[in-house]
Design an enzyme around this catalytic site. Structure first.
Site, PDB file in Angstrom:
ATOM      1  CG  ASP A  17       4.709  -3.412  -5.088  1.00  0.00           C
ATOM      2  OD1 ASP A  17       5.062  -4.466  -5.511  1.00  0.00           O
ATOM      3  OD2 ASP A  17       5.357  -1.772  -4.644  1.00  0.00           O
ATOM      4  CG  ASN A  18       7.541  -1.386  -7.705  1.00  0.00           C
ATOM      5  OD1 ASN A  18       6.891  -0.027  -6.674  1.00  0.00           O
ATOM      6  ND2 ASN A  18       8.073  -1.177  -6.843  1.00  0.00           N
ATOM      7  CG  ASP A  70       5.968   3.189  -7.796  1.00  0.00           C
ATOM      8  OD1 ASP A  70       6.284   4.217  -7.284  1.00  0.00           O
ATOM      9  OD2 ASP A  70       5.624   2.321  -7.469  1.00  0.00           O
ATOM     10  NE  ARG A 127       3.682   8.301  -8.180  1.00  0.00           N
ATOM     11  CZ  ARG A 127       4.281   7.846  -7.424  1.00  0.00           C
ATOM     12  NH1 ARG A 127       5.932   7.248  -7.806  1.00  0.00           N
ATOM     13  NH2 ARG A 127       3.309   6.841  -6.802  1.00  0.00           N
ATOM     14  N   GLY A 161       2.954   3.656   1.327  1.00  0.00           N
ATOM     15  CA  GLY A 161       3.560   3.817   3.146  1.00  0.00           C
ATOM     16  C   GLY A 161       3.925   5.308   2.703  1.00  0.00           C
ATOM     17  CE  LYS A 199       8.158   7.304  -3.796  1.00  0.00           C
ATOM     18  NZ  LYS A 199       8.476   7.291  -4.878  1.00  0.00           N
ATOM     19  N   GLY A 229       0.932  -0.931   0.541  1.00  0.00           N
ATOM     20  CA  GLY A 229       0.095  -0.031   0.199  1.00  0.00           C
ATOM     21  C   GLY A 229       0.721   1.396  -0.157  1.00  0.00           C
TER      22      GLY A 229
END
Length: 480
Positions: free
Chosen positions: A248-249, A258, A172, A88, A109, A86
């Site tokens: 996840d990326n 990412d 971002r 973070g 971010k 998730g």
């Protein structure tokens, strides 16, 4: 003009996030913003005129319509199931409504702790924030699908990594932050209906032409696979190594997302490992196409509750088709070929073998090749090789191949120089800007952003040169 924001993700996917506000930084200040992107998005200049604090760029204020959330997802990291992950340290502030009806995520971010921070502190450091801003903008101007960077905020907040650094925030932007890991999260929680809701959301907002088509899910996954294939080709042909291709990326829309331990090839080394934490070399440069397919297979697995396995396998074939077709097209462009001939791959692989033996600079070799004149038996590129005889033999075959096409030098050189950049974001260039910024000097950061906006323009300064020896030995990790 007033900016308009919506909250489609928050409104339509309530199981996928936690609502929360950013945690502020100490003495936050805006140190860079993307003026060209801001103009394109009609963002009022007054928003960047911040004299006290950092405004929306530091999470201190919200614009009307923003509804901040941290997204939850899971994923495979280095080939191993990692469970729940998730956002973070990132928060989706809202989705800007654009004139054409599409939306653009504003994602902050480094915005502080979230329920998904695990053992982290919710912060991003100035070093990694600068690297991501430079990388995403460099990729955009190279023509490669990517997230974008809108602003950087620095601060006096201490953040502990390998050494003590200072906290920063990056705004971002992306058409979507939907990841393969979103689908994995609910699949492994045995909630297939939520996996299907994610697919419906993607189709409804990004492929609306398929909403009422019976085979909409198959068409959608085929397109995800094809986009992923085309993205990987763009990475490979420009010499980009992502460094941490965890599921996840991976973007559902085929965006580069990412930026962590990335790197552009200096010396041509197909086994280049950009991430010094990647001890097994899983994410080495020449393994990226295989890893992307593996990641797509993990995504396909999550779709089995509502897509037949045979259809999923056929869709995965689209990845291979897109990869091979687009790679062939792009490499022919890099070599200046306008038609496909049976021995083109042989000629290309001979060049790669020669470059690997000699440690030739990847970008400079192709850029110098783009100045070739058919009638000239010599080339400035020759002087960069130690084994001149081997280069001469290859160059004779290359010139003979060029002569099989009725294309003059000017047209061919023009094509080659549109796809062979003179400037890429080498790690040492980014590090030089970071070192200066950490001392309070932002001039190099601003100038490097300007240079990266014109990657296909020849230069005679160090932005287009081979790196110094120390610049080749920079170690980059997932620490950010």
């Amino acid at each position: 003009m007033t900016l308009s924001f919506t909250a489609r993700w928050r409104d339509e996917l309530p199981a996928t996030y936690t609502a929360l506000l950013p945690t502020l930084l100490k003495n936050a200040r805006l140190i860079w913003y993307n003026d060209k992107l801001a103009q394109q998005l009609a963002i009022p200049a007054s928003l960047f005129d911040v004299t006290n604090g950092a405004g929306v760029w530091g999470g201190e204020t919200l614009l009307p319509g923003m509804s901040p959330v941290a997204q939850v997802y899971s994923g495979h990291q280095f080939g191993v199931w990692a469970g729940q992950l998730g956002d973070g340290r990132g928060i989706l502030l809202g989705e800007q409504l654009l004139a054409d009806g599409s939306t653009l995520d504003w994602h902050l971010k480094g915005a502080g702790l979230t329920p998904y921070s695990r053992m982290g502190d919710g912060r991003a450091v100035l070093r990694s924030t600068i690297r991501e801003s430079l990388a995403s903008e460099a990729m955009h101007y190279l023509g490669i699908p990517t997230t974008r960077a809108l602003s950087i905020v620095a601060s006096d907040t201490p953040v502990q990594r390998e050494t003590q650094e200072t906290g920063a925030m990056l705004m971002r932007l992306a058409q979507s932050h939907m990841r393969f890991g979103h689908f994995e999260h609910f699949y492994y929680r045995r909630e297939p209906e939520k996996v299907q809701q994610l697919a419906d959301f993607a189709i409804r907002h990004y492929w609306p032409q398929w909403q009422d088509v019976p085979e909409k899910y198959v068409l959608w996954f085929e397109e995800v696979a094809a986009r992923t294939g085309r993205l990987i080709v763009e990475w490979q042909t420009v010499g980009f190594s992502h460094g941490v291709m965890n599921t996840d990326n991976m973007s559902i829309l085929g965006l580069t997302i990412d930026y962590g331990p990335f790197g552009f090839l200096d010396d041509y080394d197909p086994g280049f490992i950009g991430n010094h934490s990647d001890h097994q070399g899983r994410y080495r440069f020449d393994n990226q196409p295989s890893v992307a397919l593996w990641n797509l297979q993990r995504l396909a697995q999550t779709l089995t509750p509502f897509i037949e396995i045979d259809a999923l396998n056929r869709a995965l074939d689209r990845y291979q088709d897109a990869l091979l077709t687009h790679y062939g097209q792009r490499m022919r462009q890099k070599l200046g070929f306008f038609t496909e001939q049976k021995d083109d791959n042989v000629l290309l692989n001979e060049l790669f073998s020669l470059m690997a033996r000699e440690g030739s600079d990847y970008s400079r070799t192709f850029r110098m090749l783009s100045h070739t004149e058919q009638q000239s038996a010599s080339s400035p590129l020759r002087d960069t090789f130690i084994d001149r005889a081997a280069f001469d033999a290859w160059f004779d075959r290359y010139r003979a191949r060029l002569r099989t096409e009725a294309v003059d030098d000017a047209l061919r050189q023009q094509q080659m120089q549109r796809v062979n950049p003179a400037v890429v974001l080498r790690n040492w260039l980014a590090q030089r800007a970071i070192d200066a910024a950490e001392q309070g000097d932002m001039a190099e950061l601003h100038w490097l952003h300007e240079v990266l906006r014109q990657p296909f323009t020849d230069r005679d300064d160090d932005y287009a040169s081979r790196p110094p020896e120390w610049g080749k030995r920079l170690e980059v990790s997932c620490s950010s």
